[in-house]
Design an enzyme around this catalytic site. Structure first.
Site, PDB file in Angstrom:
ATOM      1  CB  ALA A   1      13.121 -36.371  72.037  1.00 29.37           C
ATOM      2  CG  LEU A   2       8.190 -40.271  70.776  1.00 32.01           C
ATOM      3  CD1 LEU A   2       7.040 -41.384  70.910  1.00 32.01           C
ATOM      4  CD2 LEU A   2       9.145 -40.823  69.787  1.00 32.01           C
TER       5      LEU A   2
ATOM      6  CB  ALA B   1       3.587 -33.584  65.070  1.00 29.73           C
TER       7      ALA B   1
ATOM      8  CG  HIS C   1       9.051 -39.439  66.493  1.00 34.35           C
ATOM      9  ND1 HIS C   1       9.407 -38.035  67.160  1.00 34.35           N
ATOM     10  CD2 HIS C   1      10.184 -39.908  65.961  1.00 34.35           C
ATOM     11  CE1 HIS C   1      10.881 -38.220  67.180  1.00 34.35           C
ATOM     12  NE2 HIS C   1      11.231 -39.276  66.351  1.00 34.35           N
TER      13      HIS C   1
ATOM     14  N   GLY D   1      11.284 -42.010  58.428  1.00 34.51           N
ATOM     15  CA  GLY D   1      10.952 -40.625  58.050  1.00 34.51           C
ATOM     16  C   GLY D   1      11.886 -40.380  56.900  1.00 34.51           C
TER      17      GLY D   1
ATOM     18  CG  ASP E   1      16.831 -38.822  59.578  1.00 35.22           C
ATOM     19  OD1 ASP E   1      17.546 -38.306  60.014  1.00 35.22           O
ATOM     20  OD2 ASP E   1      15.472 -39.102  60.173  1.00 35.22           O
TER      21      ASP E   1
ATOM     22  NE  ARG F   1      20.931 -34.246  67.463  1.00 34.46           N
ATOM     23  CZ  ARG F   1      21.008 -35.535  66.706  1.00 34.46           C
ATOM     24  NH1 ARG F   1      20.526 -35.779  65.729  1.00 34.46           N
ATOM     25  NH2 ARG F   1      21.623 -36.450  67.496  1.00 34.46           N
TER      26      ARG F   1
HETATM   27  O1  PAF Z   1      16.285 -41.892  63.038  1.00 37.67           O
HETATM   28  C1  PAF Z   1      16.504 -42.218  64.085  1.00 37.67           C
HETATM   29  O2  PAF Z   1      15.805 -41.633  65.291  1.00 37.67           O
HETATM   30  C2  PAF Z   1      17.578 -43.036  64.592  1.00 37.67           C
HETATM   31  O3  PAF Z   1      18.674 -43.147  63.565  1.00 37.67           O
HETATM   32  C3  PAF Z   1      17.047 -44.774  64.415  1.00 37.67           C
HETATM   33  C4  PAF Z   1      16.747 -45.030  63.447  1.00 37.67           C
HETATM   34  C5  PAF Z   1      16.151 -44.844  65.854  1.00 37.67           C
HETATM   35  C6  PAF Z   1      18.338 -45.511  64.976  1.00 37.67           C
HETATM   36  O4  PAF Z   1      18.884 -45.290  66.218  1.00 37.67           O
END
Ligand code: PAF
Length: 289
Positions: free
Chosen positions: A35-36, A38, A40, A153, A156, A193
């Protein structure tokens, strides 16, 4: 622009890694759940600067979702994601769950990773077991892809802290690169999300970046107590948003700071907007006692 080559199996990925190593090429991995957006693509662009070859993993990891969370409805958009990566990534690793966790089909068990006490706080307090699941899949991806560099990123922040600890604990020769959060023009942090939000909820979600701005302003003179209070009070103006936590941690150990703490701090915030859980973060240069 050529589309990335997609590998679906561990055997394909392993063969590819061996070939690249034989050619003396370095590899950067951007782990994602697809679900990429910008944000990502910015991680992928960073990865491109750091290594010869860029691999994006796309895997919605069941282990990091709790009961009643959005595992089933998490967007799975592989074809669109692969198209978006054309000209940016060289390979996509998009395994099935049985490839990542062969024990599901009678194969050997993948070592479970434990996030320890930091994994039980903040996101982990609201999502028990979440970080054990994240670290287990990240360790497994690292083991399969064997990257020289992994790009994550900063949004998180707790995940980044724990992945850094994991790399140290396992003694992996992987450089961790962390990219600042990419935001919409109005400040909302990009997240897969966000697509769950209705128009009204999308407006309400601005509570998070607004709280971070208020926190940054208060941190110019206030102490940890007043900074927390100012940040949390922003949410009173957003009835559609339920604040889970807004707190300040010491970036060196991810422990909540005391009211008289002086020094660099990371603000972490999580809130539920409608039924969508959003998180955000910002680094503060310095708190004053
Ligand atoms: O940050 C995320 O998208 C997920 O937690 C990860 C690092 C891909 C692990 O599933």
């Amino acid at each position: 622009m050529s589309a990335p080559q997609v590998c679906h199996t561990v055997a394909e990925m392993t063969a590819l890694r061996e070939q690249l190593s034989a050619e003396g090429k370095t590899l950067a991995l951007v782990p994602t759940m697809g679900a990429l957006h910008a944000g990502h693509l910015a991680l992928v662009a960073r990865a491109r600067e750091l290594a010869d070859v860029v691999v994006v993993s796309i895997f919605v990891n069941p282990l990091q979702f709790g009961a009643g969370e959005d595992f089933d409805r998490y967007p799975r958009t592989l074809d669109v994601d692969v198209a978006a990566l054309a000209g940016h990534a060289d390979y996509v690793f998009a395994p099935a769950a049985e490839e990542v966790y062969p024990e599901r089909v009678g194969g050997p068990a993948v070592p479970a990773q434990k996030a320890g006490s930091v994994g039980d706080t903040f996101e982990g307090a609201s999502r028990p077991g979440h970080f054990d699941g994240v670290l287990t899949v990240v360790a497994r991806l690292f083991d399969i892809v064997k990257p020289d560099v992994a790009v994550f990123g900063q949004k998180d922040a707790q995940q980044v802290f724990l992945v850094r600890e994991l790399i140290q604990k396992l003694g992996l020769p992987i450089q961790l690169d962390v990219l600042h959060t990419i935001r919409e023009a109005d400040g909302l942090a990009l997240s897969s999300r966000n697509r769950y939000l209705s128009e009204e909820e999308r407006q309400a979600a601005l509570a998070l970046p607004h709280a971070l701005l208020a926190v940054a302003h208060e941190a110019q003179h206030g102490n940890a107590a007043s900074v927390r209070e100012v940040g949390r009070s922003v949410f009173e103006k957003y009835p559609l948003v339920r604040l889970d936590y807004l707190d300040l941690v010491d970036p060196t150990n991810f422990q909540r700071v005391s009211d008289d703490y002086q020094g660099p701090a990371t603000v972490v915030v999580a809130a539920v907007v409608g039924t969508t859980r959003l998180i955000d973060t910002e680094n503060l240069e310095r708190l004053h006692a």
